[in-house]
Design a protein around this motif. Structure first.
Motif, PDB file in Angstrom:
ATOM      1  N   GLN A  55       0.846  -1.200   0.000  1.00  0.00           N
ATOM      2  CA  GLN A  55       0.000   0.000   0.000  1.00  0.00           C
ATOM      3  C   GLN A  55       0.880   1.249   0.000  1.00  0.00           C
ATOM      4  O   GLN A  55       1.813   1.361   0.807  1.00  0.00           O
ATOM      5  CB  GLN A  55      -0.901   0.011   1.233  1.00  0.00           C
ATOM      6  N   ASP A 119      -0.763  11.494  -1.233  1.00  0.00           N
ATOM      7  CA  ASP A 119      -1.357  10.151  -1.205  1.00  0.00           C
ATOM      8  C   ASP A 119      -2.719  10.169  -0.495  1.00  0.00           C
ATOM      9  O   ASP A 119      -3.702   9.610  -0.994  1.00  0.00           O
ATOM     10  CB  ASP A 119      -0.391   9.194  -0.487  1.00  0.00           C
ATOM     11  N   ARG A 120      -2.793  10.847   0.639  1.00  0.00           N
ATOM     12  CA  ARG A 120      -4.074  10.928   1.394  1.00  0.00           C
ATOM     13  C   ARG A 120      -5.099  11.728   0.605  1.00  0.00           C
ATOM     14  O   ARG A 120      -6.290  11.406   0.609  1.00  0.00           O
ATOM     15  CB  ARG A 120      -3.858  11.574   2.766  1.00  0.00           C
ATOM     16  N   TYR A 121      -4.636  12.789  -0.064  1.00  0.00           N
ATOM     17  CA  TYR A 121      -5.543  13.623  -0.871  1.00  0.00           C
ATOM     18  C   TYR A 121      -6.207  12.774  -1.956  1.00  0.00           C
ATOM     19  O   TYR A 121      -7.426  12.807  -2.134  1.00  0.00           O
ATOM     20  CB  TYR A 121      -4.767  14.796  -1.489  1.00  0.00           C
ATOM     21  N   VAL A 122      -5.389  11.991  -2.683  1.00  0.00           N
ATOM     22  CA  VAL A 122      -5.937  11.154  -3.765  1.00  0.00           C
ATOM     23  C   VAL A 122      -6.855  10.079  -3.185  1.00  0.00           C
ATOM     24  O   VAL A 122      -7.934   9.814  -3.717  1.00  0.00           O
ATOM     25  CB  VAL A 122      -4.795  10.503  -4.601  1.00  0.00           C
ATOM     26  N   ALA A 123      -6.432   9.459  -2.056  1.00  0.00           N
ATOM     27  CA  ALA A 123      -7.223   8.377  -1.441  1.00  0.00           C
ATOM     28  C   ALA A 123      -8.608   8.867  -1.012  1.00  0.00           C
ATOM     29  O   ALA A 123      -9.599   8.148  -1.158  1.00  0.00           O
ATOM     30  CB  ALA A 123      -6.478   7.801  -0.237  1.00  0.00           C
ATOM     31  N   CYS A 125     -10.061  12.111  -1.884  1.00  0.00           N
ATOM     32  CA  CYS A 125     -10.784  12.949  -2.854  1.00  0.00           C
ATOM     33  C   CYS A 125     -11.039  12.246  -4.188  1.00  0.00           C
ATOM     34  O   CYS A 125     -11.946  12.614  -4.917  1.00  0.00           O
ATOM     35  CB  CYS A 125     -10.028  14.254  -3.088  1.00  0.00           C
ATOM     36  N   LYS A 126     -10.216  11.256  -4.532  1.00  0.00           N
ATOM     37  CA  LYS A 126     -10.414  10.535  -5.804  1.00  0.00           C
ATOM     38  C   LYS A 126     -10.279   9.025  -5.578  1.00  0.00           C
ATOM     39  O   LYS A 126      -9.424   8.369  -6.204  1.00  0.00           O
ATOM     40  CB  LYS A 126      -9.378  10.995  -6.834  1.00  0.00           C
ATOM     41  N   PRO A 127     -11.108   8.481  -4.683  1.00  0.00           N
ATOM     42  CA  PRO A 127     -10.929   7.070  -4.285  1.00  0.00           C
ATOM     43  C   PRO A 127     -11.020   6.083  -5.451  1.00  0.00           C
ATOM     44  O   PRO A 127     -10.336   5.063  -5.451  1.00  0.00           O
ATOM     45  CB  PRO A 127     -12.037   6.840  -3.269  1.00  0.00           C
ATOM     46  N   HIS A 129     -10.033   6.418  -8.494  1.00  0.00           N
ATOM     47  CA  HIS A 129      -8.850   6.427  -9.359  1.00  0.00           C
ATOM     48  C   HIS A 129      -7.557   6.211  -8.573  1.00  0.00           C
ATOM     49  O   HIS A 129      -6.469   6.342  -9.122  1.00  0.00           O
ATOM     50  CB  HIS A 129      -8.757   7.763 -10.119  1.00  0.00           C
ATOM     51  N   TYR A 130      -7.711   5.902  -7.257  1.00  0.00           N
ATOM     52  CA  TYR A 130      -6.533   5.859  -6.372  1.00  0.00           C
ATOM     53  C   TYR A 130      -5.443   4.917  -6.888  1.00  0.00           C
ATOM     54  O   TYR A 130      -4.291   5.305  -7.048  1.00  0.00           O
ATOM     55  CB  TYR A 130      -6.959   5.449  -4.957  1.00  0.00           C
ATOM     56  N   ILE A 134      -1.888   6.529  -7.822  1.00  0.00           N
ATOM     57  CA  ILE A 134      -0.766   6.238  -6.905  1.00  0.00           C
ATOM     58  C   ILE A 134      -0.296   4.807  -7.140  1.00  0.00           C
ATOM     59  O   ILE A 134      -0.501   3.923  -6.304  1.00  0.00           O
ATOM     60  CB  ILE A 134      -1.178   6.460  -5.425  1.00  0.00           C
TER      61      ILE A 134
END
Length: 311
Positions: A55, A119-123, A125-127, A129-130, A134
């Motif tokens: 992860q 990484d947290r932003y993408v996880a 805000c864009k789950p 496409h995570y 990433i």
């Protein structure tokens, strides 16, 4: 370079002249350093020996723990040893090496914290496409960028300070060779160098802090639309990130983002980002993280029980 200075060593004035305070600090910082090493090594082994390594968040955490160990080890062992001796000296070469290493590892740590916030932003805000955004290649690139950023930040600092003449006063009012206290003992006007240091170190700290701060605001804003369970889990992870960032950036910004001058309180503030924040990182990231606690339980229980079974 040799002809520009005739100072072969510097005397570090340390934290205090009081013997009792020095003994207390010796015990305290020895405990902190051991706790930091054990905590970060436990994190490293636990993640490496569990599925969490795949992860991205934990992949970054491994690098953060490694940087914590490298960064603090450039300052703390020398500080602990110096607390037991009357005359605290450091050679010119080791002093320059310490200036470089502190800024090199410190800035890599800052950039890895930024990668973790991304990484947290993408996880959050864009789950959907995570996994696409990433991926492991991007993780490797972000870590490489952190190392390159560390080099770009620290080599100019080192070259600036190595060009200065050191010819007389050699007492540095600090417990390690930090760039601003070292500037004070140079035999020339260092105002311009000081301004360049502030522009470099201060802006790195400030810009990174602002980027992190805004990313957290965006994340918190996005969390309003999530389920209560999703919100709780995200806030728990985010809480640990914010705590680490405040502990690390608060004192750094205070020291490096002001006119090039030094105060006696700087030594206390420096303790936060050289020892205290790196020591709390493992605690903050493990105690607030269920996945991490489960992984540690599994890895260490298995290790202990397999040993018992073997015996």
């Amino acid at each position: 370079m040799e002809n520009q200075h005739n100072v072969s060593e510097f005397i570090l004035l340390g934290l205090s002249y009081d013997n009792n305070i020095q003994i207390f600090c010796f015990v305290l910082f020895l405990f902190c350093y051991i706790a930091l090493l054990v905590g970060n090594l436990v994190i490293l082994v636990s993640i490496r020996c569990s599925p969490l390594f795949d992860q991205p968040m934990y992949y970054f955490l491994i690098h953060l723990s490694t940087m914590d160990i490298c960064y603090t080890s450039t300052v703390t062992p020398k500080l602990i040893g110096d607390l037991l001796v009357e005359r605290k000296t450091i050679s010119y070469g080791n002093c320059m090496l310490q200036v470089f290493a502190v800024h090199f590892f410190g800035s890599i740590e800052i950039f890895i914290l930024t990668a973790m916030a991304y990484d947290r932003y993408v996880a959050i805000c864009k789950p959907l496409h995570y996994m696409l955004i990433i991926n492991r290649t991007r993780c490797n690139l972000l870590v490489l960028a952190a190392w390159v950023g560390g080099a770009v930040h620290s080599f100019p600092q080192l070259s600036m300070i190595m060009q200065l003449p050191f010819c007389g006063p050699n007492e540095i009012d600090h417990y390690f060779c930090d760039i601003l206290p070292v500037l004070k003992v140079a035999c020339t006007d260092t105002y311009i160098t000081g301004v360049l240091v502030i522009a470099n170190s201060g802006l790195v700290a400030l810009v990174t802090f602002i980027v992190l701060f805004f990313s957290y605001i965006v994340i918190l804003f996005t969390l309003r639309n999530q389920s209560a369970e999703g919100r709780r889990k995200a806030l728990s992870t985010l809480g640990s990130h914010i705590t680490v960032v405040i502990l690390f950036f608060g004192p750094s910004i205070f020291i490096y983002l002001r006119p090039p001058t030094t105060f006696s309180e700087d030594k206390i503030f420096a303790l936060f980002y050289t020892i205290i924040a790196p020591m709390f990182n493992p605690l903050i990231y493990t105690l607030r993280n269920t996945e991490m606690k489960n992984a540690m339980r599994k890895v260490w229980y298995q290790t202990l029980f397999s040993k018992e079974a073997h015996n």
